[in-house]
Motif scaffolding. Sequence first.
Motif, PDB file in Angstrom:
ATOM      1  N   THR A  27       6.810   3.396  -0.613  1.00  0.00           N
ATOM      2  CA  THR A  27       5.743   4.741  -1.427  1.00  0.00           C
ATOM      3  C   THR A  27       6.506   5.826  -1.109  1.00  0.00           C
ATOM      4  O   THR A  27       6.022   6.803  -2.265  1.00  0.00           O
ATOM      5  CB  THR A  27       4.467   4.816  -0.321  1.00  0.00           C
ATOM      6  OG1 THR A  27       4.162   3.133   0.199  1.00  0.00           O
ATOM      7  CG2 THR A  27       3.067   4.987  -1.168  1.00  0.00           C
ATOM      8  N   LYS A  38       0.086   0.518   0.735  1.00  0.00           N
ATOM      9  CA  LYS A  38       1.562   0.712   0.844  1.00  0.00           C
ATOM     10  C   LYS A  38       2.001  -0.038  -0.683  1.00  0.00           C
ATOM     11  O   LYS A  38       2.007  -0.965  -0.786  1.00  0.00           O
ATOM     12  CB  LYS A  38       2.176   0.216   1.879  1.00  0.00           C
ATOM     13  CG  LYS A  38       1.622   1.019   3.378  1.00  0.00           C
ATOM     14  CD  LYS A  38       2.652   0.646   4.387  1.00  0.00           C
ATOM     15  CE  LYS A  38       1.835   0.048   5.586  1.00  0.00           C
ATOM     16  NZ  LYS A  38       2.861  -0.376   6.743  1.00  0.00           N
ATOM     17  N   MET A  39       3.122   0.670  -1.111  1.00  0.00           N
ATOM     18  CA  MET A  39       3.775   0.015  -2.185  1.00  0.00           C
ATOM     19  C   MET A  39       5.054  -0.602  -1.856  1.00  0.00           C
ATOM     20  O   MET A  39       6.047   0.163  -1.180  1.00  0.00           O
ATOM     21  CB  MET A  39       4.302   1.105  -3.284  1.00  0.00           C
ATOM     22  CG  MET A  39       4.868   0.816  -4.310  1.00  0.00           C
ATOM     23  SD  MET A  39       5.839   1.944  -5.367  1.00  0.00           S
ATOM     24  CE  MET A  39       4.425   2.917  -5.845  1.00  0.00           C
ATOM     25  N   ASP A  82       8.835  -0.187   3.317  1.00  0.00           N
ATOM     26  CA  ASP A  82       7.645   0.464   2.434  1.00  0.00           C
ATOM     27  C   ASP A  82       8.084   1.545   1.368  1.00  0.00           C
ATOM     28  O   ASP A  82       8.851   2.356   1.878  1.00  0.00           O
ATOM     29  CB  ASP A  82       6.660   1.428   3.462  1.00  0.00           C
ATOM     30  CG  ASP A  82       5.542   2.165   2.750  1.00  0.00           C
ATOM     31  OD1 ASP A  82       4.890   2.526   3.331  1.00  0.00           O
ATOM     32  OD2 ASP A  82       5.617   1.812   1.323  1.00  0.00           O
ATOM     33  N   ASN A  87       0.691  -3.591  -4.034  1.00  0.00           N
ATOM     34  CA  ASN A  87       0.065  -2.736  -3.075  1.00  0.00           C
ATOM     35  C   ASN A  87      -0.517  -3.509  -1.689  1.00  0.00           C
ATOM     36  O   ASN A  87      -1.448  -4.321  -2.091  1.00  0.00           O
ATOM     37  CB  ASN A  87      -1.217  -2.073  -3.869  1.00  0.00           C
ATOM     38  CG  ASN A  87      -2.185  -1.275  -3.057  1.00  0.00           C
ATOM     39  OD1 ASN A  87      -2.191  -1.181  -1.637  1.00  0.00           O
ATOM     40  ND2 ASN A  87      -2.727  -0.317  -3.823  1.00  0.00           N
ATOM     41  N   TYR A 129       9.078   6.463  -4.209  1.00  0.00           N
ATOM     42  CA  TYR A 129       8.635   6.542  -5.680  1.00  0.00           C
ATOM     43  C   TYR A 129       8.303   7.690  -6.097  1.00  0.00           C
ATOM     44  O   TYR A 129       8.933   8.259  -7.050  1.00  0.00           O
ATOM     45  CB  TYR A 129       7.535   5.253  -5.760  1.00  0.00           C
ATOM     46  CG  TYR A 129       7.321   5.193  -7.407  1.00  0.00           C
ATOM     47  CD1 TYR A 129       6.083   6.015  -7.657  1.00  0.00           C
ATOM     48  CD2 TYR A 129       8.079   4.691  -8.249  1.00  0.00           C
ATOM     49  CE1 TYR A 129       5.650   6.198  -8.940  1.00  0.00           C
ATOM     50  CE2 TYR A 129       7.428   4.775  -9.593  1.00  0.00           C
ATOM     51  CZ  TYR A 129       6.419   5.410 -10.028  1.00  0.00           C
ATOM     52  OH  TYR A 129       6.029   5.286 -11.385  1.00  0.00           O
ATOM     53  N   GLU A 130       7.349   8.325  -5.202  1.00  0.00           N
ATOM     54  CA  GLU A 130       6.861   9.681  -5.802  1.00  0.00           C
ATOM     55  C   GLU A 130       7.993  10.414  -5.740  1.00  0.00           C
ATOM     56  O   GLU A 130       8.257  11.443  -6.864  1.00  0.00           O
ATOM     57  CB  GLU A 130       5.974  10.112  -4.634  1.00  0.00           C
ATOM     58  CG  GLU A 130       4.537  10.811  -5.182  1.00  0.00           C
ATOM     59  CD  GLU A 130       4.299  10.371  -6.614  1.00  0.00           C
ATOM     60  OE1 GLU A 130       4.635  11.516  -7.261  1.00  0.00           O
ATOM     61  OE2 GLU A 130       3.928   9.598  -7.207  1.00  0.00           O
TER      62      GLU A 130
END
Lengths: 297, 534, 294
Positions: free
Chosen positions: B99, B129-130, B97, B125, B102-103
């Motif tokens: 998510t 979750k990315m 995952d 998505n 990335y941020e």
Amino acid sequence: MRLSKNSYHYLLMLIPGLALLAVFSIAPMFGIIMAFQHFNPGKGMWHSPLVGFENFSYMFHNQASWQAIRNTLIISISKMVTGLIVPVVFALFLNEVRQMFFKRVVQTIVYLPHFLSWVIIAGIIKDILGSNGLINVILGHLGMHDPILFLGSNTWFRPILVVTDVWKEFGFSAIVYLAALTNINPSLYEAAEIDGATRMQKIRYISLPGITTTVILLATLSLQGVLNAGFDQVFNLYNPVVEPTGDIIDTYVYRIGFEQVNYELGTAVGLFKSVISLLLIATAYKLASKFAGYRIF
Amino acid sequence: MAPYKETVNYTVVRSVNQDPKFPEGESYEKNSFQDYVEKTLNVRGKLLWTAPSDGDQYPKKLSLDIASNRIPDIFAIEGQNIVSMLNTLVEGDMIEDLTPYYEKYASQTVKDRYAENPYAFNTVNFGGKMMAIPYGMEKEQPMLVWVREDWRKKLNLPEPKTIDDIRTISKAFATGDPDGNGKQDTLGLIAQSSSMYSSAFDLHTLDSIYWAMNAFPATWIQEADGTVKYGGIQPEAKAALSVLHDMYKEGSLDKEYGLKDGGKTTEDVSSGRAGMVFEAWYAPYYPLGNTLQNNPNADWKAYPLLNADGKLNVGANPSPAGYLVVKKGFKHPELLMKLVNLSTEFKDKTIPELQDVYEKYEQAGTVSVAQHPQYVDLAVIEPAMIYNQQKKYNDILAGKADKSILLPTETSSFEQIEAEINNPLENVLKSNPTKEALNAAIANRIGFLAYNNAMKTVTDNESNIVVTPNAFAGQTATMVKSWADLQSLQKQAYLKIIIGSQPIDSFDSFVKQWNEQGGGQITQEVQAELDKRK
Amino acid sequence: MIASIRKKKSAFDYMVYLLMLLIMLLSIAPMLHTLSVSLSAQAKAEAGLVSIFPRDITFQSYVSIFKDAAFFKAAWVSIERVVYTTAGSFLVTLLLAFPLSRDPRQFPLRNPFMWLLIFCMLFSGGLVPFYMIVNDLGLFDKMAALVLPGIVNVYNTILVINFFRSIPKELEESAGIDGANPWQMLFKIFLPLSMPVLATVSLFTIVGTWNEYLNGLLFIRDPGMMPLQTYLQSIFIQIDPSRMTSQEIIEASLVSNKTLNSAKIILSLVPIIAIYPFLQRYFIHGIMMGSVKE
């Protein structure tokens, strides 16, 4: 079991071939289990959930899939029959040619189409049969006003598949028959000559019977392709208009699998084909054995 | 970004171009870009295998690796089945995952560029979750109506603004002997039927007409209130089919519609037989340029087809060309983001240290897809890159700016435009040119048509463009079972209506069948998926 | 036929010649078309304007393929591969076919093994397990991965079995009386008599191995070990329209995937046609080789 002493030699001879088969053919067969699974690569083949015959149901679950099966059978049986007769007839006649050079040239040339890919041949066929193509131009001269859209016709599509496939492969298939013809004892021909037989009679009573075992063998082996109508060919000639007569099992599965990488489905279809092939070949074998006392292989 | 304290090893696979024309000493296995990556981050990459990026060779091999659960640490999913491959990986719990990473780790440039595209992360998505980093998404491109200008002018026909205009022009092309040779050998509008309508950018479909009538046959449309419906069964589609049927009947749509694939329509265009086709801005490169090669007197022009409200509908949204994923259990998933950041910097040429490397590649004429062959080559491009490029051209030609604003990669096409403006192809032809001069002039003409005609039409209409995005591009449970059949059903129903073997009202029974054979169920599932994403 | 008898040509002969001529024309036309497409500029080829003769002749498609030594290296790999596979297959097929051509009375295990072979011919576990096994055996990037899987071909083996069975019993018996063991029977008697079928299956093996590209894609990474077809499949035209220079546009006007693919087919054919006459004489001839006359 009492084995003659030769049997030990025979067994020894079989070892190299069997070893290779064991590694590259038998061992991979464990993959067949995927046909019964909802395959999850993370879990692998040993732990993916079993789903019984669900994967097989794709082939039977709606009108489209039954249509695909029907088309496949019609096309492949037509191909099998024509694909048996044409190379045999060709080989028999080529065998009659005396001039060695001409004979070899013809044989070399007719087997070349085997090497062309269907992508290329389909392009050629589309040109020839198109509304401005050669055939329609000829028909136009003969007085027909509207061009016939051959490749868009549910009447013509299957015959086109059969004819073009046989044209592509007959030269290659004929090789086996030519080889078998060389095995015929020449003294038979001489004797027939003395008896005043015509060329056609010699073909009918000597050449043809001489290759009968080969013909039967190849016919039986061709049964394994009864559910293979020729994916590459159909795929390249296909268009949505001829879906009712041209969609075969493999193109149907391809479309389903198009949006997915679906090994289970491919394996299930493969397994289905294998089982049917085995049944047909075994039946042919038994019939020949029982009614003609002849072992096909 | 700081290097790792301890060298991090990672395995990769990638697709390659067989003739990249690398400079001396550079290769996919060993090159200056990968060296820079390894030095800067203190990592060591290992390229397990490569496969040609043509056709399905790379995806085929990759899918075998996936199926045998022997995937590399970081890799790209490419090809026709990317959605399904991603689904398989997610379902098999084989990837990380992404998510949180990335941020935290994506550079500002990268984030800005993704932010430009509101649909960027739809397809990755999974329940919030990315699961992958998507790439290759350019700003949407309208389908343009390309018309044989030389024929239109010869037959004194007006410029096409509406569908009725298109019908008139097309019929005249088919029957009016525009090539003046006394034979009925020309075609009006042609279209392929392997792909009849598409939510990607397929060439030579009938999408311009569908979209101009507000029909989106391949799209899941989400209304403002959140409800989703499938464009293929809506009344607008029925209306569009009615028009297409009339066109087929009157001869303004190719009478061999339904039989031709993209290769055949390309042939019709290249040989000069066809007079009208729908394609995006790059059409002159392939295949319209061929018409010119075979007949330099031919001329094409692009027109937008607006709907009744004056809008230029686009029924396709940028969807990713591929996804980058990280194997589950790899200790440093953030490495992917760092590699993406670096790749983007490579592409933007913002690293001074690598200037002479860039020049080496320029000199060697390395093909554009191999310009930076580090193992994980994912540069996040500016989605509106082509738009911006054209706008610069517009400004320069209007005298509002000067050539210095152009990036090095943008100059060659501009030179083609300039050359064509200064000495148009028609003039070159009159001067009895050599083969080289003619080829060069044709090349200029092609560049001119692509940018200053087609792309300019797009930028001129940019504020008019209304995108109806495909709200759902994944797969639900019932889709796995029934989607392919439903697509076949739709294709057959549409085709039969267009060529007239079924009446227009058979559309209604098609909708009924569609819903009963799984479409209704799927619509509910899609709705549920989309609701989850909120 | 014994050459000394001169036959005068009959109507039958003329009919056969005519028939063969027609068939030949039908077969060679597409080949000429393919050759012409490979030699034509793509603008013409894509326009469907190439029929039997090339238009705008250019060798660019071939140049794209020959552009560097990689082509010749790959060709050599394929030649090696074909030689090993054909030789190996020749031997292994003989060894498999002979026992299985024996009567069940002479070799009781004959039937079970025969059906085992049929089973192997019909059933397959698919690509995934095959891929896993070859990799697990450590054959990645080795010639063995290109050779071993192709050595046993059940179909070919059955053809040989069938041929062996048709060899007259008298031969076996006379050799048996001379005290020949199975090995001598096979190599001294059956092998020389079976040249037609052996040439045939060798041809099939050569053609099949030469044209096979998938195993090279799956199991070879080292460019020095890549076989020709796999290499050819990796050559293609990829255009990025957003940045085409005039030079690139002009080059793209000469070669497209259509012309390239035609060139690839022609090139792949050349070696086959070269060796073909050597094999052909075994199954096209008027004189029976290795005759058995009383």
